[in-house]
Scaffold this motif. Structure first.
Motif, PDB file in Angstrom:
ATOM      1  N   PRO A 124       0.482  -1.234  -0.242  1.00  0.00           N
ATOM      2  CA  PRO A 124       0.223  -0.035  -0.119  1.00  0.00           C
ATOM      3  C   PRO A 124       1.072   1.115   0.271  1.00  0.00           C
ATOM      4  CG  PRO A 124       0.154  -1.131   2.238  1.00  0.00           C
ATOM      5  CD  PRO A 124       1.078  -1.793   0.858  1.00  0.00           C
ATOM      6  N   GLN A 125       2.164   1.013   0.754  1.00  0.00           N
ATOM      7  CA  GLN A 125       2.930   2.835   0.693  1.00  0.00           C
ATOM      8  C   GLN A 125       3.549   2.786  -0.932  1.00  0.00           C
ATOM      9  OE1 GLN A 125       4.111  -0.637   1.108  1.00  0.00           O
ATOM     10  NE2 GLN A 125       5.526  -1.076   0.473  1.00  0.00           N
ATOM     11  N   GLY A 126       3.342   2.161  -2.027  1.00  0.00           N
ATOM     12  CA  GLY A 126       3.784   2.298  -3.374  1.00  0.00           C
ATOM     13  C   GLY A 126       3.722   1.981  -4.467  1.00  0.00           C
ATOM     14  N   ASP A 127       3.637   2.441  -5.075  1.00  0.00           N
ATOM     15  CA  ASP A 127       2.438   1.661  -6.386  1.00  0.00           C
ATOM     16  C   ASP A 127       3.143   0.274  -7.441  1.00  0.00           C
ATOM     17  OD1 ASP A 127       1.313   1.768  -9.002  1.00  0.00           O
ATOM     18  OD2 ASP A 127       1.768   3.797  -9.673  1.00  0.00           O
ATOM     19  N   ALA A 128       2.186  -0.904  -7.248  1.00  0.00           N
ATOM     20  CA  ALA A 128       3.164  -1.804  -7.706  1.00  0.00           C
ATOM     21  C   ALA A 128       2.282  -2.396  -9.050  1.00  0.00           C
ATOM     22  CB  ALA A 128       2.280  -2.786  -6.610  1.00  0.00           C
ATOM     23  N   SER A 129       1.474  -1.736  -9.259  1.00  0.00           N
ATOM     24  CA  SER A 129       0.774  -1.942 -10.681  1.00  0.00           C
ATOM     25  C   SER A 129       2.206  -2.772 -11.511  1.00  0.00           C
ATOM     26  CB  SER A 129      -0.113  -1.002 -11.447  1.00  0.00           C
ATOM     27  OG  SER A 129       0.715   0.696 -11.633  1.00  0.00           O
ATOM     28  N   THR A 130       3.048  -1.513 -12.028  1.00  0.00           N
ATOM     29  CA  THR A 130       3.695  -1.678 -13.298  1.00  0.00           C
ATOM     30  C   THR A 130       4.338  -3.716 -13.184  1.00  0.00           C
ATOM     31  OG1 THR A 130       4.673   0.429 -13.429  1.00  0.00           O
ATOM     32  CG2 THR A 130       6.060  -1.015 -14.750  1.00  0.00           C
ATOM     33  N   TYR A 131       4.894  -3.223 -11.953  1.00  0.00           N
ATOM     34  CA  TYR A 131       5.820  -4.473 -10.628  1.00  0.00           C
ATOM     35  C   TYR A 131       4.805  -6.186 -11.308  1.00  0.00           C
ATOM     36  CZ  TYR A 131       8.548  -8.063  -9.150  1.00  0.00           C
ATOM     37  OH  TYR A 131       9.441  -9.350  -8.343  1.00  0.00           O
ATOM     38  N   ALA A 132       3.642  -5.387 -10.936  1.00  0.00           N
ATOM     39  CA  ALA A 132       2.344  -6.629 -10.785  1.00  0.00           C
ATOM     40  C   ALA A 132       2.272  -6.911 -12.493  1.00  0.00           C
ATOM     41  CB  ALA A 132       1.020  -6.318 -10.456  1.00  0.00           C
ATOM     42  N   HIS A 133       1.978  -6.125 -13.692  1.00  0.00           N
ATOM     43  CA  HIS A 133       2.048  -6.538 -14.874  1.00  0.00           C
ATOM     44  C   HIS A 133       3.198  -7.282 -15.145  1.00  0.00           C
ATOM     45  CE1 HIS A 133       1.935  -5.919 -19.192  1.00  0.00           C
ATOM     46  NE2 HIS A 133       3.013  -5.047 -18.698  1.00  0.00           N
ATOM     47  N   PHE A 134       4.702  -7.229 -14.909  1.00  0.00           N
ATOM     48  CA  PHE A 134       5.508  -8.000 -15.910  1.00  0.00           C
ATOM     49  C   PHE A 134       5.760  -9.224 -14.856  1.00  0.00           C
ATOM     50  CE2 PHE A 134       7.880  -3.459 -15.425  1.00  0.00           C
ATOM     51  CZ  PHE A 134       7.780  -3.356 -17.309  1.00  0.00           C
ATOM     52  N   LEU A 135       5.474  -9.674 -13.436  1.00  0.00           N
ATOM     53  CA  LEU A 135       5.308  -9.978 -13.222  1.00  0.00           C
ATOM     54  C   LEU A 135       3.576 -11.405 -13.629  1.00  0.00           C
ATOM     55  CD1 LEU A 135       6.258 -11.662 -10.085  1.00  0.00           C
ATOM     56  CD2 LEU A 135       4.512 -10.627  -9.236  1.00  0.00           C
ATOM     57  N   PHE A 136       2.549 -10.396 -13.307  1.00  0.00           N
ATOM     58  CA  PHE A 136       1.588 -11.498 -14.366  1.00  0.00           C
ATOM     59  C   PHE A 136       2.326 -12.261 -15.134  1.00  0.00           C
ATOM     60  CE2 PHE A 136      -1.468 -11.636 -16.733  1.00  0.00           C
ATOM     61  CZ  PHE A 136      -2.988 -12.154 -16.579  1.00  0.00           C
ATOM     62  N   ASN A 137       2.950 -11.668 -16.557  1.00  0.00           N
ATOM     63  CA  ASN A 137       3.294 -12.099 -17.470  1.00  0.00           C
ATOM     64  C   ASN A 137       4.656 -13.204 -17.512  1.00  0.00           C
ATOM     65  OD1 ASN A 137       2.083 -10.535 -19.096  1.00  0.00           O
ATOM     66  ND2 ASN A 137       3.100  -9.154 -19.589  1.00  0.00           N
ATOM     67  N   ALA A 138       5.576 -13.170 -16.042  1.00  0.00           N
ATOM     68  CA  ALA A 138       6.204 -14.203 -15.795  1.00  0.00           C
ATOM     69  C   ALA A 138       5.152 -15.242 -15.640  1.00  0.00           C
ATOM     70  CB  ALA A 138       7.138 -13.600 -14.987  1.00  0.00           C
ATOM     71  N   PHE A 139       4.018 -15.122 -14.731  1.00  0.00           N
ATOM     72  CA  PHE A 139       3.777 -16.103 -14.329  1.00  0.00           C
ATOM     73  C   PHE A 139       2.587 -16.933 -15.432  1.00  0.00           C
ATOM     74  CE2 PHE A 139       4.078 -15.280  -9.989  1.00  0.00           C
ATOM     75  CZ  PHE A 139       4.522 -16.446  -9.364  1.00  0.00           C
ATOM     76  N   ASP A 140       2.277 -16.397 -16.381  1.00  0.00           N
ATOM     77  CA  ASP A 140       1.306 -16.277 -17.642  1.00  0.00           C
ATOM     78  C   ASP A 140       2.338 -17.116 -18.395  1.00  0.00           C
ATOM     79  OD1 ASP A 140      -0.645 -16.629 -19.284  1.00  0.00           O
ATOM     80  OD2 ASP A 140      -0.807 -14.612 -20.318  1.00  0.00           O
ATOM     81  N   THR A 141       2.401 -18.284 -18.647  1.00  0.00           N
ATOM     82  CA  THR A 141       3.524 -18.919 -19.517  1.00  0.00           C
ATOM     83  C   THR A 141       3.193 -18.877 -20.554  1.00  0.00           C
ATOM     84  OG1 THR A 141       3.119 -20.615 -18.276  1.00  0.00           O
ATOM     85  CG2 THR A 141       4.821 -20.026 -17.324  1.00  0.00           C
ATOM     86  N   ASP A 142       1.682 -19.016 -21.010  1.00  0.00           N
ATOM     87  CA  ASP A 142       1.185 -19.513 -22.300  1.00  0.00           C
ATOM     88  C   ASP A 142       0.777 -18.038 -22.901  1.00  0.00           C
ATOM     89  OD1 ASP A 142      -0.841 -19.112 -20.214  1.00  0.00           O
ATOM     90  OD2 ASP A 142      -1.571 -21.922 -20.692  1.00  0.00           O
ATOM     91  N   HIS A 143       0.879 -17.945 -22.505  1.00  0.00           N
ATOM     92  CA  HIS A 143       1.048 -15.875 -23.081  1.00  0.00           C
ATOM     93  C   HIS A 143      -0.939 -15.908 -23.845  1.00  0.00           C
ATOM     94  CE1 HIS A 143       5.023 -15.620 -22.507  1.00  0.00           C
ATOM     95  NE2 HIS A 143       5.385 -16.574 -23.560  1.00  0.00           N
ATOM     96  N   ASN A 144      -1.688 -16.302 -22.695  1.00  0.00           N
ATOM     97  CA  ASN A 144      -3.202 -15.907 -23.216  1.00  0.00           C
ATOM     98  C   ASN A 144      -3.857 -14.847 -22.479  1.00  0.00           C
ATOM     99  OD1 ASN A 144      -3.068 -17.361 -20.529  1.00  0.00           O
ATOM    100  ND2 ASN A 144      -4.507 -19.175 -21.523  1.00  0.00           N
ATOM    101  N   ASN A 160      13.828 -14.604 -16.871  1.00  0.00           N
ATOM    102  CA  ASN A 160      12.177 -14.976 -17.731  1.00  0.00           C
ATOM    103  C   ASN A 160      11.446 -13.851 -17.538  1.00  0.00           C
ATOM    104  OD1 ASN A 160       9.881 -15.544 -19.514  1.00  0.00           O
ATOM    105  ND2 ASN A 160       8.798 -16.355 -17.197  1.00  0.00           N
ATOM    106  N   LEU A 161      11.424 -13.234 -16.027  1.00  0.00           N
ATOM    107  CA  LEU A 161      11.042 -11.807 -15.600  1.00  0.00           C
ATOM    108  C   LEU A 161      11.378 -10.651 -16.452  1.00  0.00           C
ATOM    109  CD1 LEU A 161       8.867 -10.309 -13.650  1.00  0.00           C
ATOM    110  CD2 LEU A 161      11.151 -10.412 -11.629  1.00  0.00           C
ATOM    111  N   TYR A 162      13.126 -10.931 -16.077  1.00  0.00           N
ATOM    112  CA  TYR A 162      13.047  -9.387 -16.756  1.00  0.00           C
ATOM    113  C   TYR A 162      13.330  -9.623 -18.902  1.00  0.00           C
ATOM    114  CZ  TYR A 162      15.345  -7.671 -12.440  1.00  0.00           C
ATOM    115  OH  TYR A 162      15.387  -7.725 -11.767  1.00  0.00           O
ATOM    116  N   ASP A 163      13.499 -10.682 -19.276  1.00  0.00           N
ATOM    117  CA  ASP A 163      12.939 -10.287 -20.453  1.00  0.00           C
ATOM    118  C   ASP A 163      12.151 -10.686 -20.583  1.00  0.00           C
ATOM    119  OD1 ASP A 163      13.248 -10.854 -22.933  1.00  0.00           O
ATOM    120  OD2 ASP A 163      13.291 -13.344 -22.978  1.00  0.00           O
TER     121      ASP A 163
END
Length: 207
Positions: free
Chosen positions: A74-94, A123-126
């Motif tokens: 809550p003390q910061g803005d997590a939306s951009t990091y969450a976006h990158f992390l989501f893409n790393a978890f979404d392995t089939d990119h659907n 994979n997260l950084y790429d």
């Protein structure tokens, strides 16, 4: 006796009922995941119950993922990091993260070897998933981590700090000086450099 009848038998409390429903929901899936991950069947049942509780539909889209993450930082803005992390978890990119996607990633991050974790981090950084990490990609991730941790957490950090970190890391990693970092360069440098490994551990903690 069918699976549904089995679920209805002997449920003395809501908790029992939940557990039985979890066991019955997809037994083949859980057994397969037990073989593919480093979690026990019991751990998978508990994780699945929590996942279904947060996401009754069985999948998470990016907006929901961001909302969940925002609660933790809550003390910061997590939306951009969450976006990158989501893409790393979404392995089939659907565009969605299923329980299977979630558990496979979690298994690597919590129980994987250093090598496994570094592959996942690469994979997260790429960001564009082309097999290389550029300085810009590394900077985007680093900035998103600082944004998420919030100015109040690190009041002494100046705006240029992420860029300085990236310059140092990138110079060390890009061994052949071709302007991109390969997975081998990334893993090799991280394993040999204590400071970078410490940064990776910080990264691990904010997963």
């Amino acid at each position: 006796m069918t699976g549904e009848q089995y679920c209805a038998v002997g449920t003395d409390s809501v908790e029992d009922e939940l557990e039985m429903a979890t066991v019955c929901h997809r037994p083949e899936g859980l057994e397969q995941l037990e073989a593919q991950t480093k979690f026990t069947k019991k751990e998978l049942q508990i994780l699945y119950r929590g996942f279904k509780n947060e996401c009754p539909s069985g999948i998470v889209n990016e907006e929901t993922f961001k909302e969940i993450y925002a609660q933790f930082f809550p003390q910061g803005d997590a939306s951009t990091y969450a976006h990158f992390l989501f893409n790393a978890f979404d392995t089939d990119h659907n565009g969605s993260v299923s329980f299977e996607d979630f558990v496979m990633g979690l298994s690597v991050l919590l129980r994987g070897t250093i090598q496994d974790k570094l592959k996942w981090a690469f994979n997260l950084y790429d960001i564009n998933k082309d097999g290389y990490v550029t300085k810009e990609e590394m900077l985007d991730i680093m900035k998103s981590i600082y944004d998420m941790m919030g100015k109040y957490t690190y009041p002494i950090l100046r705006e240029e700090t992420p860029r300085q970190h990236v310059e140092i890391f990138f110079q060390k990693m890009d061994k052949n000086k071709d302007g991109v970092v390969t997975i081998d360069e990334f893993i090799d440098t991280c394993q040999k450099d204590e400071n970078i490994m410490k940064s990776m551990q910080l990264f691990e903690n904010i997963i």
